[in-house]
Design a protein around this motif. Structure first.
Motif, PDB file in Angstrom:
ATOM      1  N   LEU A 131       0.839  -1.207   0.000  1.00  0.00           N
ATOM      2  CA  LEU A 131       0.000   0.000   0.000  1.00  0.00           C
ATOM      3  C   LEU A 131       0.867   1.246   0.000  1.00  0.00           C
ATOM      4  N   ASN A 132       0.506   2.205  -0.834  1.00  0.00           N
ATOM      5  CA  ASN A 132       1.247   3.465  -0.887  1.00  0.00           C
ATOM      6  C   ASN A 132       0.614   4.454   0.098  1.00  0.00           C
ATOM      7  N   LEU A 133       1.453   5.068   0.928  1.00  0.00           N
ATOM      8  CA  LEU A 133       0.963   5.983   1.970  1.00  0.00           C
ATOM      9  C   LEU A 133       0.164   7.148   1.372  1.00  0.00           C
ATOM     10  N   ALA A 134       0.651   7.670   0.266  1.00  0.00           N
ATOM     11  CA  ALA A 134      -0.008   8.835  -0.363  1.00  0.00           C
ATOM     12  C   ALA A 134      -1.448   8.529  -0.772  1.00  0.00           C
ATOM     13  N   ASP A 135      -1.737   7.264  -1.098  1.00  0.00           N
ATOM     14  CA  ASP A 135      -3.098   6.882  -1.520  1.00  0.00           C
ATOM     15  C   ASP A 135      -4.074   6.874  -0.350  1.00  0.00           C
ATOM     16  N   LEU A 136      -3.558   6.803   0.878  1.00  0.00           N
ATOM     17  CA  LEU A 136      -4.427   6.688   2.050  1.00  0.00           C
ATOM     18  C   LEU A 136      -4.729   8.048   2.684  1.00  0.00           C
ATOM     19  N   ILE A 137      -3.930   9.072   2.317  1.00  0.00           N
ATOM     20  CA  ILE A 137      -4.112  10.398   2.922  1.00  0.00           C
ATOM     21  C   ILE A 137      -5.169  11.185   2.140  1.00  0.00           C
ATOM     22  N   ILE A 138      -6.157  11.699   2.859  1.00  0.00           N
ATOM     23  CA  ILE A 138      -7.294  12.393   2.243  1.00  0.00           C
ATOM     24  C   ILE A 138      -7.136  13.901   2.452  1.00  0.00           C
ATOM     25  N   LYS A 139      -7.344  14.665   1.389  1.00  0.00           N
ATOM     26  CA  LYS A 139      -7.304  16.134   1.519  1.00  0.00           C
ATOM     27  C   LYS A 139      -8.689  16.619   1.927  1.00  0.00           C
ATOM     28  N   GLN A 140      -8.717  17.493   2.919  1.00  0.00           N
ATOM     29  CA  GLN A 140      -9.987  17.998   3.436  1.00  0.00           C
ATOM     30  C   GLN A 140     -10.525  19.117   2.551  1.00  0.00           C
ATOM     31  N   LYS A 141     -11.794  19.033   2.186  1.00  0.00           N
ATOM     32  CA  LYS A 141     -12.398  20.092   1.360  1.00  0.00           C
ATOM     33  C   LYS A 141     -12.566  21.383   2.165  1.00  0.00           C
ATOM     34  N   GLY A 142     -12.411  22.508   1.488  1.00  0.00           N
ATOM     35  CA  GLY A 142     -12.616  23.801   2.144  1.00  0.00           C
ATOM     36  C   GLY A 142     -11.376  24.354   2.826  1.00  0.00           C
ATOM     37  N   TYR A 143     -10.267  23.594   2.777  1.00  0.00           N
ATOM     38  CA  TYR A 143      -9.007  24.064   3.371  1.00  0.00           C
ATOM     39  C   TYR A 143      -7.909  23.937   2.319  1.00  0.00           C
TER      40      TYR A 143
END
Length: 226
Positions: A131-143
């Motif tokens: 698993l690639n770490l970058a694929d698991l990190i979610i960007k929060q909308k509105g920030y």
């Protein structure tokens, strides 16, 4: 009645009972599930801004180019630790910093009560090879730069997972990519999880809830602080 009431009520109950620096008190939020926005003017939002300012002094020794890593814990569940984690991360993100919020309370993850998150996360990254770490990190909308790494699936062996070498590699990697890392960890009175990863923190925020925590339980944070 006051004499028989054994719970902490305010900052005054902490003074004289602990040497740990006090960085702020957050009043009860009118709507605890909404996260802080740029236009927030509630008393909770202002209190979190004060805490953000005080924290700057706590992590001032961290070298440039390395993320300032702040862990949050408490004595018991339901003390408001996750609420403070999410909103503190949002407060830092609103000040123009690149922030990563990590769910590391892997036995009882609660981040999804505040932000919508997928099922996969930190535990999946630790337990799988590909698993690639970058694929698991979610960007929060509105920030502009607020990212979240969910806790992931609840594992049968949380302590063993957190002792793995991959946790060290994880922190080495992300500390080079962000300005601030806020980590929501497990309560310290129930499990050892938080102590296993404590070496990665630059500072700890210990959340104590008014009208909930017994004064005698302050022995736990005092012992850890010493």
């Amino acid at each position: 009645v006051d004499f028989l009431d054994t719970k902490i009520k305010s900052r005054l109950d902490l003074e004289g009972r602990t040497q740990i620096p006090f960085i702020g008190d957050v009043p009860t939020s009118e709507d605890s599930s909404t996260i802080m926005q740029a236009e927030s003017r509630t008393s909770s939002a202002e209190a979190l801004r004060i805490i953000r300012t005080n924290l700057e002094f706590m992590v001032s020794k961290v070298p440039e180019g390395i993320a300032k890593t702040i862990f949050l814990t408490s004595t018991f569940p339901k003390e408001g630790k996750t609420f403070v984690s999410v909103n503190l991360a949002a407060t830092f993100a609103l000040s123009g910093k690149k922030v990563l919020l990590v769910g590391m309370d892997i036995r009882n993850p609660r981040l999804d009560e505040y932000v919508s998150l997928p099922d996969r996360g930190f535990t999946n990254y630790l337990s799988s090879k590909d698993l690639n770490l970058a694929d698991l990190i979610i960007k929060q909308k509105g920030y502009e730069d607020f990212h979240v790494l969910p806790a992931g699936v609840i594992p049968p062996n949380p302590a063993e997972l957190l002792m793995s070498r991959k946790v060290d590699l994880f922190f080495e990697t992300i500390k080079k990519q962000y300005d601030y890392i806020i980590v929501d960890t497990a309560p310290v009175s129930l499990v050892t999880d938080t102590l296993l990863i404590a070496k990665h923190a630059d500072t700890f925020i210990y959340v104590a809830r008014a009208n909930f925590l017994e004064k005698r339980m302050l022995d736990i944070p005092n012992g850890l602080y010493k």
